[in-house]
Write a protein that holds these residues in place. Sequence first.
Motif, PDB file in Angstrom:
ATOM      1  N   SER A 170       0.815  -1.209   0.000  1.00  0.00           N
ATOM      2  CA  SER A 170       0.000   0.000   0.000  1.00  0.00           C
ATOM      3  C   SER A 170       0.853   1.265   0.000  1.00  0.00           C
ATOM      4  O   SER A 170       0.392   2.318  -0.419  1.00  0.00           O
ATOM      5  N   GLU A 173       1.220   1.702  -3.635  1.00  0.00           N
ATOM      6  CA  GLU A 173      -0.073   1.945  -4.278  1.00  0.00           C
ATOM      7  C   GLU A 173      -0.583   3.347  -3.960  1.00  0.00           C
ATOM      8  O   GLU A 173      -1.249   3.977  -4.787  1.00  0.00           O
ATOM      9  N   SER A 174      -0.264   3.845  -2.762  1.00  0.00           N
ATOM     10  CA  SER A 174      -0.670   5.207  -2.413  1.00  0.00           C
ATOM     11  C   SER A 174      -0.068   6.215  -3.381  1.00  0.00           C
ATOM     12  O   SER A 174      -0.722   7.185  -3.761  1.00  0.00           O
ATOM     13  N   GLN A 176       0.916   5.539  -6.441  1.00  0.00           N
ATOM     14  CA  GLN A 176       0.350   5.301  -7.768  1.00  0.00           C
ATOM     15  C   GLN A 176      -0.993   6.001  -7.930  1.00  0.00           C
ATOM     16  O   GLN A 176      -1.247   6.676  -8.919  1.00  0.00           O
ATOM     17  N   ILE A 177      -1.853   5.836  -6.920  1.00  0.00           N
ATOM     18  CA  ILE A 177      -3.197   6.398  -7.049  1.00  0.00           C
ATOM     19  C   ILE A 177      -3.136   7.924  -7.037  1.00  0.00           C
ATOM     20  O   ILE A 177      -4.029   8.588  -7.534  1.00  0.00           O
ATOM     21  N   LEU A 178      -2.042   8.464  -6.488  1.00  0.00           N
ATOM     22  CA  LEU A 178      -1.883   9.922  -6.505  1.00  0.00           C
ATOM     23  C   LEU A 178      -1.303  10.411  -7.829  1.00  0.00           C
ATOM     24  O   LEU A 178      -1.006  11.591  -7.979  1.00  0.00           O
ATOM     25  N   LYS A 278      -4.054  -5.845   6.426  1.00  0.00           N
ATOM     26  CA  LYS A 278      -3.859  -6.841   5.381  1.00  0.00           C
ATOM     27  C   LYS A 278      -2.696  -6.481   4.478  1.00  0.00           C
ATOM     28  O   LYS A 278      -2.005  -7.315   4.000  1.00  0.00           O
ATOM     29  N   GLN A 283       2.308  -6.313  -5.964  1.00  0.00           N
ATOM     30  CA  GLN A 283       2.123  -7.089  -7.183  1.00  0.00           C
ATOM     31  C   GLN A 283       3.436  -7.105  -7.948  1.00  0.00           C
ATOM     32  O   GLN A 283       4.194  -6.145  -7.919  1.00  0.00           O
TER      33      GLN A 283
ATOM     34  N   THR B  43     -12.981  -5.912  -0.919  1.00  0.00           N
ATOM     35  CA  THR B  43     -11.711  -5.239  -1.176  1.00  0.00           C
ATOM     36  C   THR B  43     -11.267  -5.439  -2.622  1.00  0.00           C
ATOM     37  O   THR B  43     -10.746  -4.527  -3.258  1.00  0.00           O
ATOM     38  N   ARG B  47     -10.364  -2.553  -5.295  1.00  0.00           N
ATOM     39  CA  ARG B  47      -9.100  -2.496  -6.036  1.00  0.00           C
ATOM     40  C   ARG B  47      -9.340  -2.552  -7.545  1.00  0.00           C
ATOM     41  O   ARG B  47      -8.535  -2.051  -8.324  1.00  0.00           O
ATOM     42  N   ALA B  50     -10.083   0.969  -8.345  1.00  0.00           N
ATOM     43  CA  ALA B  50      -8.857   1.776  -8.303  1.00  0.00           C
ATOM     44  C   ALA B  50      -7.955   1.507  -9.495  1.00  0.00           C
ATOM     45  O   ALA B  50      -7.100   2.320  -9.822  1.00  0.00           O
ATOM     46  N   PHE B  52      -5.972  -1.279  -9.653  1.00  0.00           N
ATOM     47  CA  PHE B  52      -4.849  -2.146  -9.268  1.00  0.00           C
ATOM     48  C   PHE B  52      -5.031  -3.549  -9.820  1.00  0.00           C
ATOM     49  O   PHE B  52      -4.095  -4.332  -9.854  1.00  0.00           O
ATOM     50  N   MET B  53      -6.266  -3.873 -10.216  1.00  0.00           N
ATOM     51  CA  MET B  53      -6.517  -5.188 -10.798  1.00  0.00           C
ATOM     52  C   MET B  53      -7.334  -4.979 -12.061  1.00  0.00           C
ATOM     53  O   MET B  53      -8.038  -3.983 -12.205  1.00  0.00           O
ATOM     54  N   PRO B  76      -3.810   2.990 -12.326  1.00  0.00           N
ATOM     55  CA  PRO B  76      -4.291   3.780 -11.185  1.00  0.00           C
ATOM     56  C   PRO B  76      -3.843   5.235 -11.253  1.00  0.00           C
ATOM     57  O   PRO B  76      -4.615   6.134 -10.916  1.00  0.00           O
ATOM     58  N   MET B  81      -8.185   9.302  -8.867  1.00  0.00           N
ATOM     59  CA  MET B  81      -8.957   8.967  -7.671  1.00  0.00           C
ATOM     60  C   MET B  81      -8.072   9.138  -6.444  1.00  0.00           C
ATOM     61  O   MET B  81      -6.880   9.368  -6.535  1.00  0.00           O
ATOM     62  N   GLY B  82      -8.691   9.038  -5.280  1.00  0.00           N
ATOM     63  CA  GLY B  82      -7.909   9.008  -4.044  1.00  0.00           C
ATOM     64  C   GLY B  82      -8.167   7.677  -3.378  1.00  0.00           C
ATOM     65  O   GLY B  82      -9.185   7.029  -3.622  1.00  0.00           O
ATOM     66  N   MET B  83      -7.191   7.224  -2.548  1.00  0.00           N
ATOM     67  CA  MET B  83      -7.438   5.970  -1.849  1.00  0.00           C
ATOM     68  C   MET B  83      -6.795   6.035  -0.469  1.00  0.00           C
ATOM     69  O   MET B  83      -5.668   6.487  -0.310  1.00  0.00           O
ATOM     70  N   PHE B  85      -5.856   3.619   2.844  1.00  0.00           N
ATOM     71  CA  PHE B  85      -5.672   2.201   3.140  1.00  0.00           C
ATOM     72  C   PHE B  85      -5.880   1.900   4.618  1.00  0.00           C
ATOM     73  O   PHE B  85      -5.730   2.775   5.466  1.00  0.00           O
ATOM     74  N   LEU B 160     -11.641   6.346  -2.513  1.00  0.00           N
ATOM     75  CA  LEU B 160     -11.851   4.945  -2.136  1.00  0.00           C
ATOM     76  C   LEU B 160     -11.244   4.737  -0.755  1.00  0.00           C
ATOM     77  O   LEU B 160     -10.112   5.125  -0.512  1.00  0.00           O
ATOM     78  N   ASP B 162     -10.445   1.822   2.212  1.00  0.00           N
ATOM     79  CA  ASP B 162     -10.411   0.388   2.498  1.00  0.00           C
ATOM     80  C   ASP B 162     -10.277   0.185   4.005  1.00  0.00           C
ATOM     81  O   ASP B 162      -9.178   0.240   4.536  1.00  0.00           O
ATOM     82  N   GLU B 163     -11.385  -0.031   4.672  1.00  0.00           N
ATOM     83  CA  GLU B 163     -11.406  -0.219   6.126  1.00  0.00           C
ATOM     84  C   GLU B 163     -10.516   0.798   6.837  1.00  0.00           C
ATOM     85  O   GLU B 163      -9.635   0.419   7.615  1.00  0.00           O
TER      86      GLU B 163
END
Lengths: 553, 357
Positions: A170, A173-174, A176-178, A278, A283, B43, B47, B50, B52-53, B76, B81-83, B85, B160, B162-163
């Motif tokens: 993550s 990924e943080s 990447q999404i930015l 988690k 990947q 989840t 993803r 987002a 990622f998949m 992504p 978008m924003g995410m 985690f 987005l 995620d918990e």
Amino acid sequence: MRAEHVVLVVAAATLMILVVLPLASLIVGSVVDGGRPTLEHFREALRGRLYVQALWNSLVLGAWTAALSVVIGLPLAWAVSRTNVPGKRFLHFTAVISYLTPPFLTAIAFVNLFGPNAGLVNRFVRDVLSAPALTFNVFSMAGLVLVTVPHTFPFVYLLAASALESVDASMEESAQILGAGRWRTAAAVTLPLVAPAVLSGALVAFVNAIALFGSQAIVGLPGRVFTLPTRIYALFDYPPQYGLASALSLIFVAITVAALYLQRRYLARRSYVTVGGKGGRPQLVDLGRARFAVLAFGVAVFVIAVAAPYLTLLAVSVSKSWGLTFWQNLTLQHYRFVLLEYDVTRRAIVNSLMLAAGAATLAVVLGSLVGWVDLRTTAPGRKLLDYVSLIPLGLPGIVVAVALIQFWLALPIPIYGTLLIILLAYTARYVPLGVRSANAAFRQIDPSLEETARVTGAGWLRTFRSVTLPLARPGLFAGWLLVFVPALQELSASILLFSSGSITLAVAVYNLYETGALKPVAALAIVTMVIITAAIALATRLGRGGAGVSVAQ
Amino acid sequence: MAEIRIERVTKRFGATTAVRALTLEVRDREFVTLLGPSGCGKTTLLRLIAGFMSPDEGSIRVGTATLSTPGSVVPPEQRGMGMVFQNYAVWPHKTVYQNVAFGLEVRKVATSEIRARVARVLELVTLGGLEARYPAQRSGGQQQRVALARSLVVEPSILLLDEPLSNLDAKLRERMRWELKELQRRTGITFVYVTHDQSEAMALSDRIAVMHLGELMQIGAPREVYTHPANRTVADFMGLVNLIPARVVRADAVAVGGAHTLTLTLPPRVADGQPVQLAIRPENVRLVPIGRGAPAGGDGLPGKVSEVTFLGNLTDCYVTLDDGTRVRVQAEPGLALEIGQPVAVRFDADAASVFDV
């Protein structure tokens, strides 16, 4: 007197004899001459052209080796832990075998390939390709780096790989999404997160590289590339200059300790908290066709670090004359010579096996005492004991030998030239490994397990024997093997301490090499590797059996 | 416009199907929660949104743009978008300021503007003044705010989550709920939120999408999903529920225990006389003590109190009906009950649902 005090005193006394007193006499020897204090030795060591040159060469060797270790180790680590490169197990295996190969064997093999006149590759380049400009003289700083890096890049590889694997997906990924692409993410997030581990690996590579006597003598001396270990070694030629050797040794120690101090600081910075959750593994990067290029890089490393040394030694050991057509005349006479006619061989085999087994046992026993006092008692001075046991980490092998010689020659106990002093040297060198392993093994045993035994009425000794020891056995055995393997091929300390009766395997190989008998040396090197491999396999099997029994009980 | 249209999306991992032909629409500026037990595929779905998949089947569109199909997936970093985690994922080697500023730097925003926007967003999440600190040493709540600020500063149209609250302690979680809700209202960002905590989902969401084994069970406003669950799985997951055997007696009524008849909407394709299950939550069961002045029998099912627990704001008890069925009841705390006491229970038809057996 309580049991823990007995253990504390025994451990402390042993460490005094093994480490503290020899080191103290090394220090004294460096600043005292003929009973009077002097700084003459240090002045000579820091001003004399020969010694400054050696110091400089050592630093240059260490720097190049560390840099190249990163250049090789980091891409391999990244490929194995983060990409879909084929043959990951092969790449990992390459790093492990490179690390386990005795460095002096690599050096001897490369002499056979790149010796200025007789080296096989040089002959090919000169005689077949007619391109003498492309020949490579292994007897040089470049050659020294070449034969050292195969032994040191695995440090960077292993540390970087474990760091890359522990970076939480993550985190990346943080980024990447930015909006950060793959390279930006790598530069801004991944690389800074693993940089401490990579730097730390580079420093370990540096420390190990400059301490290797074997390759520096085999490749450096013919090329007149003197380094600190070879200079110190030369100071023991008659008449020995103990004072200067001591001063030079302490400068050597200072460099090593400084590097290890930096390494610890970098590694401490790596303790970036990873919050539970988690998270998960990143990947894998799909390299597309480029994955074959990456694999080719790994194969190249394998060829240089593993295939070339072993195949060369094997080829040399069975050839009548070493040259471009060596395969036309094969013979086993070199093996007959080293195994049957050269009586040193059998003595060296027996000595090395005894010394390695003895040193491993002593280091683990001493490590257990230190670890137990540290973790299970509140005895005053237990932390100090732990620190003292780690001092040898900062002592290159040849320095341990110099210190032991200084110390024991001053005493009326004649152990110089015996197996005993080599045993002391090995134990002193590897006691940190024993302490670390014992510490880890004891840490995994919850104290309540031992307390239960005590409450049930078992005494301290009974508790240790029937609860602590069986539970710690697998960990302690791992520590034993961790000492046994390098002790079996030890050269840096042995080279100053051996006599004809107490010769070891590595010394035998080196001595034979010095006589110029390259083909018997190759045969002896192969024999050495077979013995090391067989001993490791046997020890592992015995160890597993033992661990199995302890679990079954 | 930031509405998300997920159409018949399937995602498989080897032999297991994590998301199965799922269709879901999230409206612009809506707060939608994907709710379900672990392993339900929520989840994975997040993803997939987002990027990622990539989906094995189906498509994901935002506004007029198609972002994901099996053949092509917009990465992504190009989705805007924003995410946030579960483990915050704030970068330990960057200060709070550097963490938050990163997205703007990637977008090549001018330094002066970055400074202003970071200051504004840190104010929004009440972290003003902590710019120069390293987040790794801050509390979980502050780290989570850094993560939020980092996502919000780039003004995504979709966020987005995620918990995001599951690693916080109970008190902080409670407070962050209100803050998140407030934040979403103020910013007008479309929120897609993943959680396994149904009370969190109810507190936050405009609509809840309940997932189970990779399929969408029901989507609706919290009240609707709670009071009229589409099936037994949803009813069970959304809180305590009694499942009581009943029988269809008319096109719009069922009878329980022969006597008690409730008029309510039935699922399609049920015939007269067919056995069904009546789902009713404990707080929707009325309890009437029998005897000593109270009308005996009356309109209800007779039984006896078999367990009682006083919980302060309510009395939790089990009633064993005369036919042996156990019913959990949450009665008003003023009602004094004893074990063995004869009572009658009555179900609130408006709050009950009927499922096929």
